[in-house]
Design a protein around this motif. Sequence first.
Motif, PDB file in Angstrom:
ATOM      1  N   LEU A 270      -9.346  11.895  -2.669  1.00 32.32           N
ATOM      2  CA  LEU A 270      -8.748  13.226  -2.589  1.00 32.32           C
ATOM      3  C   LEU A 270      -7.700  13.443  -3.675  1.00 32.32           C
ATOM      4  N   MET A 271      -6.940  12.401  -3.997  1.00 24.39           N
ATOM      5  CA  MET A 271      -5.848  12.539  -4.963  1.00 24.39           C
ATOM      6  C   MET A 271      -6.331  12.553  -6.408  1.00 24.39           C
ATOM      7  N   SER A 272      -7.589  12.215  -6.653  1.00 27.40           N
ATOM      8  CA  SER A 272      -8.095  12.199  -8.033  1.00 27.40           C
ATOM      9  C   SER A 272      -9.084  13.326  -8.315  1.00 27.40           C
ATOM     10  N   ILE A 273      -9.198  14.290  -7.399  1.00 31.93           N
ATOM     11  CA  ILE A 273     -10.162  15.379  -7.581  1.00 31.93           C
ATOM     12  C   ILE A 273      -9.869  16.169  -8.852  1.00 31.93           C
TER      13      ILE A 273
ATOM     14  N   PRO B 218      -7.435  -5.853   2.013  1.00 32.97           N
ATOM     15  CA  PRO B 218      -8.680  -5.211   2.454  1.00 32.97           C
ATOM     16  C   PRO B 218      -8.554  -4.355   3.712  1.00 32.97           C
ATOM     17  N   GLU B 219      -7.537  -4.607   4.532  1.00 33.24           N
ATOM     18  CA  GLU B 219      -7.389  -3.805   5.746  1.00 33.24           C
ATOM     19  C   GLU B 219      -7.095  -2.335   5.424  1.00 33.24           C
ATOM     20  N   TYR B 220      -6.774  -2.047   4.163  1.00 29.05           N
ATOM     21  CA  TYR B 220      -6.486  -0.673   3.750  1.00 29.05           C
ATOM     22  C   TYR B 220      -7.624  -0.074   2.904  1.00 29.05           C
ATOM     23  N   ARG B 221      -8.738  -0.790   2.779  1.00 29.46           N
ATOM     24  CA  ARG B 221      -9.818  -0.320   1.917  1.00 29.46           C
ATOM     25  C   ARG B 221     -10.343   1.047   2.318  1.00 29.46           C
ATOM     26  N   ASP B 222     -10.630   1.242   3.600  1.00 30.96           N
ATOM     27  CA  ASP B 222     -11.221   2.507   4.043  1.00 30.96           C
ATOM     28  C   ASP B 222     -10.301   3.695   3.796  1.00 30.96           C
ATOM     29  N   VAL B 223      -9.040   3.559   4.176  1.00 31.48           N
ATOM     30  CA  VAL B 223      -8.103   4.664   3.987  1.00 31.48           C
ATOM     31  C   VAL B 223      -7.778   4.831   2.509  1.00 31.48           C
ATOM     32  N   ALA B 224      -7.837   3.751   1.726  1.00 31.55           N
ATOM     33  CA  ALA B 224      -7.583   3.845   0.290  1.00 31.55           C
ATOM     34  C   ALA B 224      -8.653   4.687  -0.394  1.00 31.55           C
ATOM     35  N   ASP B 225      -9.906   4.482  -0.014  1.00 29.79           N
ATOM     36  CA  ASP B 225     -10.982   5.271  -0.605  1.00 29.79           C
ATOM     37  C   ASP B 225     -10.781   6.757  -0.313  1.00 29.79           C
ATOM     38  N   ALA B 226     -10.390   7.062   0.917  1.00 29.02           N
ATOM     39  CA  ALA B 226     -10.171   8.459   1.291  1.00 29.02           C
ATOM     40  C   ALA B 226      -9.037   9.079   0.480  1.00 29.02           C
ATOM     41  N   LEU B 227      -7.898   8.399   0.410  1.00 30.05           N
ATOM     42  CA  LEU B 227      -6.735   8.947  -0.288  1.00 30.05           C
ATOM     43  C   LEU B 227      -6.956   8.991  -1.799  1.00 30.05           C
TER      44      LEU B 227
ATOM     45  N   PHE C 159       0.834  -1.201   0.000  1.00 31.33           N
ATOM     46  CA  PHE C 159       0.000   0.000   0.000  1.00 31.33           C
ATOM     47  C   PHE C 159       0.869   1.252   0.000  1.00 31.33           C
ATOM     48  N   HIS C 160       1.987   1.200   0.706  1.00 29.58           N
ATOM     49  CA  HIS C 160       2.925   2.324   0.716  1.00 29.58           C
ATOM     50  C   HIS C 160       3.434   2.611  -0.690  1.00 29.58           C
ATOM     51  N   ARG C 161       3.793   1.560  -1.430  1.00 28.87           N
ATOM     52  CA  ARG C 161       4.291   1.742  -2.795  1.00 28.87           C
ATOM     53  C   ARG C 161       3.218   2.378  -3.679  1.00 28.87           C
ATOM     54  N   ALA C 162       1.979   1.950  -3.502  1.00 26.73           N
ATOM     55  CA  ALA C 162       0.898   2.482  -4.324  1.00 26.73           C
ATOM     56  C   ALA C 162       0.670   3.969  -4.058  1.00 26.73           C
TER      57      ALA C 162
ATOM     58  N   HIS D  75      -5.623   4.835  -9.068  1.00 27.88           N
ATOM     59  CA  HIS D  75      -6.047   3.507  -9.516  1.00 27.88           C
ATOM     60  C   HIS D  75      -5.208   2.429  -8.843  1.00 27.88           C
ATOM     61  N   ALA D  76      -3.882   2.663  -8.746  1.00 24.46           N
ATOM     62  CA  ALA D  76      -2.997   1.703  -8.086  1.00 24.46           C
ATOM     63  C   ALA D  76      -3.331   1.581  -6.603  1.00 24.46           C
ATOM     64  N   ILE D  77      -3.727   2.693  -5.989  1.00 26.72           N
ATOM     65  CA  ILE D  77      -4.131   2.673  -4.579  1.00 26.72           C
ATOM     66  C   ILE D  77      -5.367   1.805  -4.410  1.00 26.72           C
ATOM     67  N   ASP D  78      -6.306   1.955  -5.317  1.00 22.51           N
ATOM     68  CA  ASP D  78      -7.532   1.155  -5.279  1.00 22.51           C
ATOM     69  C   ASP D  78      -7.218  -0.332  -5.451  1.00 22.51           C
ATOM     70  N   LEU D  79      -6.337  -0.652  -6.360  1.00 26.74           N
ATOM     71  CA  LEU D  79      -5.962  -2.049  -6.594  1.00 26.74           C
ATOM     72  C   LEU D  79      -5.248  -2.644  -5.382  1.00 26.74           C
TER      73      LEU D  79
END
Length: 333
Positions: free
Chosen positions: A106-109, A94-103, A74-77, A84-88
């Motif tokens: 914000l990063m794709s606005i 899955p333990e990073y799903r919630d924070v992935a959606d947030a980041l 997740f750090h690399r993504a 998109h890489a963060i989402d993948l």
Amino acid sequence: MTYRQRSRLHPNLKFVTRNWWYDPWLNEFGYRFPTYEPTQFRDLRWDFHEPDSYATLVAERTPGIFASSGEKAFHRAVAGGDPHAIDLAAGQHPEYRDVADALAGLMSIRTYRSRSMEFLERAVRNGTEPAEHPFISTYLPGAGITVPVAPGVVVHLPIMRTSLALTLAELLQEVDQASAAIDVLRLVEPTTHVRLSLVELLCQTGKFDAVVEITRGARNDDDVTALTIAFRAIALRERGDRLGANKALDEAMAYPNRAPEIRHLASVQRALLAAEEGKRLTATVELEAVLAENPDHRAAADLLGSLRTSVEDRRRDGPTPTARPGSSNHQEA
């Protein structure tokens, strides 16, 4: 004031990271310094890193040798800066799903608005607080987002559920989805920022009774609350309560150091009330004062133009003839 003292006064006070705290009751933030005693706090000016620098911030710190494979992936993504890489990566861990959606949201606005709104909506609706996730506190403790909540009010907030909801509400508002934006804001803590954004949207959608109820007891403590009271005045006027609207406008304009956009909005509303009561001179003076500060203020210029047009029409038509006693307006056959 110590943490224990604050806790007794405001039980909603919570630590969000090891570096700062947040009190949702008062909507206050503060830094916690490890160089002071654990119970000592100091309020400082907030200066958050925006989404376009998230990848750089994360890349500056490498996961430890004992970090899990999920954390490293997740750090690399995130360090790569590709939403998109963060989402993948979150799909694989899955333990990073919630924070992935947030980041990712914000990063794709700036690059992919529709996808950004999908990420942010999922992040808000899942009910978790991204600020409490270890990844945020470890790699992005100084990250945040700037949100234009309403005319004249721009807030700088850390990555937290409230800031995600405010950001999503603004994006939805831009694509004329005010009702969806209202639903999103009702999912989070009713902080002063959330309340302001909510009453603006409720005014836009004609839900004036809800505005009056939500703003009951509001006090002019800052720009946010001053504008909230101005929207209350709009709602009261729309309900026909001109006396209440004037009182609310007096409260909104009680302090001349409020943002010009807020003072001008309140002045235009006061001029509108005066015009409706037949006080054209009072309305004109109010509007001319706004235009003296901001010649490009559209609402003030339009209302002043309509007032002058009305006066010219009345002058051109001349005085209305009055019927003589005993005379009839109907011609006899």
